[in-house]
Motif scaffolding. Structure first.
Motif, short mmCIF file in Angstrom:
data_model
loop_
_atom_site.label_atom_id
_atom_site.label_comp_id
_atom_site.label_asym_id
_atom_site.label_seq_id
_atom_site.Cartn_x
_atom_site.Cartn_y
_atom_site.Cartn_z
N SER A 1 -12.37 -20.01 -10.00
CA SER A 1 -11.29 -20.51 -9.14
C SER A 1 -11.22 -19.82 -7.79
CB SER A 1 -9.94 -20.37 -9.84
OG SER A 1 -9.58 -19.00 -9.95
N GLY A 2 -11.79 -18.61 -7.69
CA GLY A 2 -11.68 -17.84 -6.46
C GLY A 2 -10.33 -17.18 -6.29
N GLU A 3 -9.49 -17.22 -7.33
CA GLU A 3 -8.15 -16.64 -7.29
C GLU A 3 -8.20 -15.22 -7.85
OE1 GLU A 3 -5.00 -18.92 -7.05
OE2 GLU A 3 -6.44 -20.15 -5.97
N GLY A 4 -7.34 -14.36 -7.35
CA GLY A 4 -7.32 -13.01 -7.87
C GLY A 4 -6.26 -12.13 -7.24
N THR A 5 -6.35 -10.86 -7.57
CA THR A 5 -5.38 -9.87 -7.13
C THR A 5 -6.11 -8.59 -6.79
OG1 THR A 5 -3.81 -10.83 -8.71
CG2 THR A 5 -3.23 -8.71 -7.76
N VAL A 6 -5.63 -7.90 -5.75
CA VAL A 6 -6.17 -6.60 -5.38
C VAL A 6 -5.11 -5.55 -5.74
CG1 VAL A 6 -7.05 -5.12 -3.54
CG2 VAL A 6 -7.54 -7.59 -3.51
N TYR A 7 -5.46 -4.68 -6.68
CA TYR A 7 -4.59 -3.57 -7.07
C TYR A 7 -5.05 -2.35 -6.31
CZ TYR A 7 -3.21 -6.68 -10.81
OH TYR A 7 -2.73 -7.76 -11.51
N THR A 8 -4.11 -1.65 -5.72
CA THR A 8 -4.44 -0.48 -4.92
C THR A 8 -3.80 0.76 -5.52
OG1 THR A 8 -4.65 -1.82 -2.94
CG2 THR A 8 -4.29 0.52 -2.61
N GLN B 1 9.37 15.77 -10.30
CA GLN B 1 9.71 17.08 -9.76
C GLN B 1 9.00 17.29 -8.43
OE1 GLN B 1 12.08 18.88 -11.50
NE2 GLN B 1 12.09 17.00 -12.70
N GLU B 2 9.53 18.14 -7.60
CA GLU B 2 9.06 18.36 -6.23
C GLU B 2 7.57 18.69 -6.12
OE1 GLU B 2 9.53 17.95 -2.35
OE2 GLU B 2 11.27 17.82 -3.66
N ASN B 3 7.06 19.52 -6.98
CA ASN B 3 5.68 19.99 -6.82
C ASN B 3 4.66 19.26 -7.70
OD1 ASN B 3 6.43 21.92 -4.91
ND2 ASN B 3 7.06 23.32 -6.53
N GLN B 4 5.06 18.16 -8.31
CA GLN B 4 4.14 17.40 -9.16
C GLN B 4 3.34 16.40 -8.34
OE1 GLN B 4 6.87 15.63 -11.96
NE2 GLN B 4 6.40 17.17 -13.51
N LYS B 5 2.14 16.09 -8.83
CA LYS B 5 1.36 15.03 -8.22
C LYS B 5 2.00 13.69 -8.57
CE LYS B 5 -3.44 16.40 -7.92
NZ LYS B 5 -4.78 16.09 -8.45
N ILE B 6 2.21 12.86 -7.58
CA ILE B 6 2.75 11.53 -7.80
C ILE B 6 1.72 10.53 -7.28
CG2 ILE B 6 4.64 9.92 -7.37
CD1 ILE B 6 6.39 12.40 -6.70
N ASN B 7 1.41 9.57 -8.14
CA ASN B 7 0.46 8.53 -7.78
C ASN B 7 1.18 7.19 -7.75
OD1 ASN B 7 -1.78 10.43 -7.95
ND2 ASN B 7 -1.45 10.34 -10.15
N LEU B 8 0.50 6.21 -7.20
CA LEU B 8 1.12 4.90 -7.07
C LEU B 8 0.07 3.84 -7.29
CD1 LEU B 8 2.43 2.50 -5.18
CD2 LEU B 8 1.97 4.06 -3.35
N ILE B 9 0.50 2.73 -7.91
CA ILE B 9 -0.33 1.55 -8.03
C ILE B 9 0.53 0.37 -7.58
CG2 ILE B 9 0.24 1.27 -10.48
CD1 ILE B 9 -2.58 -0.01 -10.80
#
Length: 170
Positions: free
Chosen positions: A94-101, A49-57
């Motif tokens: 391993s030095g492998e990974g992911t960055v989640y924002t 809805q228009e006035n709701q907080k919307i977040n993102l990952i």
């Protein structure tokens, strides 16, 4: 991996998508090929809805040999990025990974703009938008909607009974 306990999912690019982490009564799927621009806007507008907080990952970077490399999501073209927080998941051996924002307080128009661009086939990220009621995973193939309230999902399935993808419903 980033745990979204409200929806009982692990947001992890190396695991199955959020849709397959919950039972059928807590999810609904829309195939992009079954949508058009007007219907896509209606679905997104019904969920958020228009006035709701919307977040993102989303996945912003991959780590290879201890070097961070952009996922080339190009989100800055569509979204005003503020309130940026990162969670780095990296294997020390391993030095492998992911960055989640995580980004908080997105504007509804920006979410809509991003979804339309993905619908048109433009670059996408491993991404989900969410608020207190719904989580919406967006890709060039599908829009998956998850809620911890099965009645809200039932209402979406009823409203879009001719449109939503029933392939994995059982």
């Amino acid at each position: 991996m980033f745990k979204l306990s409200k929806f009982s999912i692990d947001f992890d690019v190396n695991k199955e998508t959020p849709y397959f982490q919950v039972g059928t009564k807590y999810r609904v799927r829309f195939g992009m090929e079954d949508l058009n621009g007007v219907l896509l806007k209606d679905v997104v507008g019904t969920i958020f809805q228009e006035n709701q907080k919307i977040n993102l990952i989303f996945v912003s970077e991959y780590i290879v040999n201890n070097v961070r490399r952009s996922s080339k999501s190009k989100l800055g073209r569509y979204l005003t990025i503020r309130n940026w927080k990162e969670k780095i998941v990296q294997d020390e051996m391993s030095g492998e990974g992911t960055v989640y924002t995580l980004i908080n307080d997105l504007d509804m128009d920006e979410v809509m703009k991003y979804c339309i661009q993905v619908y048109k086939g433009n670059t996408q990220a491993y991404i989900a938008f969410y608020n207190d009621e719904f989580l919406m995973y967006v890709s060039t193939d599908v829009i998956d909607v998850i809620s911890d309230d099965s009645e809200k999902i039932d209402k979406l399935k009823e409203k879009y009974s001719e449109t939503y993808n029933k392939y994995y419903d059982s």
